[in-house]
Motif scaffolding. Structure first.
Motif, PDB file in Angstrom:
ATOM      1  N   SER A   1       0.793  -1.234   0.000  1.00 41.28           N
ATOM      2  CA  SER A   1       0.000   0.000   0.000  1.00 41.28           C
ATOM      3  C   SER A   1       0.822   1.278   0.000  1.00 41.28           C
ATOM      4  O   SER A   1       0.280   2.369  -0.143  1.00 41.28           O
ATOM      5  CB  SER A   1      -0.932   0.009   1.215  1.00 41.28           C
ATOM      6  OG  SER A   1      -0.168  -0.118   2.413  1.00 41.28           O
ATOM      7  N   SER A   2       2.155   1.166   0.148  1.00 44.32           N
ATOM      8  CA  SER A   2       2.986   2.365   0.270  1.00 44.32           C
ATOM      9  C   SER A   2       2.896   3.252  -0.967  1.00 44.32           C
ATOM     10  O   SER A   2       2.889   2.765  -2.105  1.00 44.32           O
ATOM     11  CB  SER A   2       4.443   1.953   0.486  1.00 44.32           C
ATOM     12  OG  SER A   2       5.294   3.057   0.323  1.00 44.32           O
TER      13      SER A   2
ATOM     14  N   LYS B   1     -11.058  -8.000 -10.481  1.00 40.83           N
ATOM     15  CA  LYS B   1     -10.712  -7.396 -11.777  1.00 40.83           C
ATOM     16  C   LYS B   1      -9.868  -6.135 -11.550  1.00 40.83           C
ATOM     17  O   LYS B   1     -10.015  -5.438 -10.546  1.00 40.83           O
ATOM     18  CB  LYS B   1     -11.978  -7.009 -12.538  1.00 40.83           C
ATOM     19  CG  LYS B   1     -12.931  -8.172 -12.818  1.00 40.83           C
ATOM     20  CD  LYS B   1     -12.470  -8.976 -14.002  1.00 40.83           C
ATOM     21  CE  LYS B   1     -13.527 -10.010 -14.410  1.00 40.83           C
ATOM     22  NZ  LYS B   1     -12.996 -10.975 -15.382  1.00 40.83           N
ATOM     23  N   LEU B   2      -9.040  -5.815 -12.534  1.00 45.77           N
ATOM     24  CA  LEU B   2      -8.174  -4.640 -12.415  1.00 45.77           C
ATOM     25  C   LEU B   2      -8.970  -3.351 -12.259  1.00 45.77           C
ATOM     26  O   LEU B   2      -8.517  -2.414 -11.604  1.00 45.77           O
ATOM     27  CB  LEU B   2      -7.253  -4.528 -13.644  1.00 45.77           C
ATOM     28  CG  LEU B   2      -6.211  -5.632 -13.844  1.00 45.77           C
ATOM     29  CD1 LEU B   2      -5.194  -5.214 -14.899  1.00 45.77           C
ATOM     30  CD2 LEU B   2      -5.493  -6.009 -12.563  1.00 45.77           C
ATOM     31  N   SER B   3     -10.171  -3.312 -12.836  1.00 43.64           N
ATOM     32  CA  SER B   3     -10.996  -2.098 -12.733  1.00 43.64           C
ATOM     33  C   SER B   3     -11.300  -1.757 -11.277  1.00 43.64           C
ATOM     34  O   SER B   3     -11.282  -0.591 -10.874  1.00 43.64           O
ATOM     35  CB  SER B   3     -12.300  -2.267 -13.517  1.00 43.64           C
ATOM     36  OG  SER B   3     -12.984  -3.426 -13.070  1.00 43.64           O
TER      37      SER B   3
ATOM     38  N   HIS C   1      -9.466   1.351  -5.994  1.00 42.11           N
ATOM     39  CA  HIS C   1      -8.835   1.355  -4.659  1.00 42.11           C
ATOM     40  C   HIS C   1      -7.438   1.960  -4.694  1.00 42.11           C
ATOM     41  O   HIS C   1      -6.655   1.763  -3.748  1.00 42.11           O
ATOM     42  CB  HIS C   1      -8.786  -0.061  -4.099  1.00 42.11           C
ATOM     43  CG  HIS C   1     -10.106  -0.558  -3.593  1.00 42.11           C
ATOM     44  ND1 HIS C   1     -10.574  -0.281  -2.327  1.00 42.11           N
ATOM     45  CD2 HIS C   1     -11.075  -1.291  -4.192  1.00 42.11           C
ATOM     46  CE1 HIS C   1     -11.775  -0.840  -2.161  1.00 42.11           C
ATOM     47  NE2 HIS C   1     -12.097  -1.457  -3.283  1.00 42.11           N
ATOM     48  N   GLY C   2      -7.121   2.665  -5.771  1.00 40.19           N
ATOM     49  CA  GLY C   2      -5.821   3.342  -5.839  1.00 40.19           C
ATOM     50  C   GLY C   2      -4.642   2.391  -5.891  1.00 40.19           C
ATOM     51  O   GLY C   2      -3.561   2.723  -5.421  1.00 40.19           O
ATOM     52  N   TYR C   3      -4.866   1.187  -6.438  1.00 44.30           N
ATOM     53  CA  TYR C   3      -3.813   0.185  -6.634  1.00 44.30           C
ATOM     54  C   TYR C   3      -3.242  -0.354  -5.317  1.00 44.30           C
ATOM     55  O   TYR C   3      -2.131  -0.878  -5.290  1.00 44.30           O
ATOM     56  CB  TYR C   3      -2.682   0.729  -7.533  1.00 44.30           C
ATOM     57  CG  TYR C   3      -3.196   1.116  -8.902  1.00 44.30           C
ATOM     58  CD1 TYR C   3      -3.349   0.167  -9.912  1.00 44.30           C
ATOM     59  CD2 TYR C   3      -3.561   2.430  -9.183  1.00 44.30           C
ATOM     60  CE1 TYR C   3      -3.848   0.516 -11.156  1.00 44.30           C
ATOM     61  CE2 TYR C   3      -4.066   2.796 -10.420  1.00 44.30           C
ATOM     62  CZ  TYR C   3      -4.205   1.831 -11.408  1.00 44.30           C
ATOM     63  OH  TYR C   3      -4.710   2.182 -12.633  1.00 44.30           O
ATOM     64  N   VAL C   4      -3.995  -0.215  -4.243  1.00 46.71           N
ATOM     65  CA  VAL C   4      -3.615  -0.862  -2.982  1.00 46.71           C
ATOM     66  C   VAL C   4      -3.868  -2.361  -3.139  1.00 46.71           C
ATOM     67  O   VAL C   4      -4.917  -2.774  -3.646  1.00 46.71           O
ATOM     68  CB  VAL C   4      -4.433  -0.281  -1.805  1.00 46.71           C
ATOM     69  CG1 VAL C   4      -4.281  -1.136  -0.555  1.00 46.71           C
ATOM     70  CG2 VAL C   4      -3.990   1.159  -1.529  1.00 46.71           C
ATOM     71  N   LEU C   5      -2.921  -3.190  -2.709  1.00 50.91           N
ATOM     72  CA  LEU C   5      -3.017  -4.639  -2.929  1.00 50.91           C
ATOM     73  C   LEU C   5      -3.172  -5.432  -1.632  1.00 50.91           C
ATOM     74  O   LEU C   5      -2.799  -6.596  -1.554  1.00 50.91           O
ATOM     75  CB  LEU C   5      -1.771  -5.130  -3.690  1.00 50.91           C
ATOM     76  CG  LEU C   5      -1.584  -4.553  -5.104  1.00 50.91           C
ATOM     77  CD1 LEU C   5      -0.320  -5.110  -5.744  1.00 50.91           C
ATOM     78  CD2 LEU C   5      -2.799  -4.843  -5.989  1.00 50.91           C
TER      79      LEU C   5
END
Length: 367
Positions: free
Chosen positions: A190-191, A302-304, A309-313
């Motif tokens: 998440s950084s 899905k990537l969408s 979520h701002g690319y938080v994984l």
């Protein structure tokens, strides 16, 4: 044969002492020893059985040993894999060589102990499998000669933290059909500091992130930093699947059992649960209906949605809350117990009430 048995016993003794040393050394010991249950998750998820296996920060060689054990337990031949490793600490470099030699495992650790970033011992290697537990959040890794390095395909990593340098170094060394599993600190998911969020966004959009696993606390002897597993691939259509544009999230934080007051281990059932979920997800392009999302544990996203979520994984953000089952029988039992307890307390209350009235009566207070 008796010679093989002797090798196994010697290897087990060696691994045991490495573990004991890691415990005794605390933080320092962790630089060469990854907890066995974490290694088993990586190996079970990747199923390394043929080709080149690489660990760019191999410590005492636990990834290689577990890979060999996996191959043998599944009836394969250990001759079908080639081992490549690198280690910067000279003492640990000798430890891993001894660990592998004791077991009769062939290996290439480069010509000397060296820094993986500035003195890559296998510059042209493209591996089928990469398994790695890099040191978390190291801040003294940068060198001016790394500016513009070909490995930084998704962006130059920040000089104050090597996490995204490790991820990109590993991706660089993957074959087009290769797969990688990496242990990193939770902050890596998440950084947004120093451009890390941008690198993560490019990796997600580049579709090289396959699966993220949140690990339970207290697995590591040497750090309380919560950890996660990243699984990377260059081709989500390889190995009988088509999961382009999707990432599997697994939240394993509730798994494991406490072996001591301060140390948790993942059981064989836990490892199997994680690995089988990933296997079903990968295969579901062919075998429809075998994978299903489980609230609170796993979800294919899905990537969408990841963009939203701002690319938080972080898996906890996607898997949702655990479903609470309605168990009528258990509820009825509990209700009966509570009703009986309440009746008992009310009866006791009535007795006390009568006793109080009687006492007050003898004292001349009519109630």
């Amino acid at each position: 044969t008796s010679e093989d048995k002797a090798k196994d016993v010697l290897g087990e003794v060696y691994e045991y002492f490495l573990g004991q040393f890691a415990t005794a050394e605390g933080k320092k010991g962790g630089q060469f020893y990854t907890p066995g249950s974490v290694v088993r998750v990586l190996v079970a998820m990747l199923s390394p059985h043929k080709g080149r296996i690489y660990d760019p920060c191999c410590g005492s060689g636990g990834m290689f040993v577990q890979s060999e054990k996996f191959i043998e337990s599944h009836g394969g031949r250990t001759d079908d894999v080639s081992i490549y490793g690198q280690e910067s600490n000279p003492t640990t470099w000798r430890l891993v060589a001894m660990n592998l030699a004791i077991r009769g495992i062939g290996f290439n650790l480069g010509k000397e102990p060296a820094d993986t970033f500035t003195q890559d011992q296998h510059p042209d290697l493209k591996a089928d499998y990469v398994l790695a537990n890099p040191p978390f959040n190291i801040s003294d890794w940068w060198s001016a000669k790394l500016e513009g390095d070909r490995r930084w395909a998704f962006g130059t990593p920040p000089q104050a933290n090597a996490n995204y340098a490790w991820l990109q170094h590993i991706l660089w060394h993957l074959k087009p059909t290769g797969q990688a599993g990496i242990v990193l600190a939770n902050g890596s998911m998440s950084s947004n500091q120093s451009g890390e969020g941008d690198i993560r966004r490019r990796m997600v959009e580049g579709d090289v992130v396959e699966c993220m696993v949140a690990l339970p606390p207290q697995l590591f002897l040497n750090t309380q930093i919560p950890a996660c597993l990243w699984f990377l691939t260059r081709d989500k259509t390889a190995h009988g699947r088509d999961r382009r544009g999707e990432i599997l999230f697994l939240d394993a934080r509730k798994l494991g059992r406490m072996e001591t007051r301060v140390h948790r281990v993942l059981t064989e059932a836990d490892v199997a649960k994680i690995a089988e979920t990933a296997y079903r997800w990968r295969q579901s392009g062919e075998v429809s209906g075998t994978y299903a999302d489980v609230a609170g544990f796993c979800r294919s996203v899905k990537l969408s949605e990841i963009r939203e979520h701002g690319y938080v994984l972080t898996p906890g953000r996607y898997v949702g809350a655990e479903a609470i089952e309605d168990d009528d029988e258990v509820f009825t039992e509990k209700m009966d117990q509570l009703t009986a307890l309440l009746a008992e307390q009310m009866a006791r209350g009535a007795e006390l009430d009568a006793s109080i009235r009687q006492e007050l009566g003898t004292l001349g207070y009519g109630v």
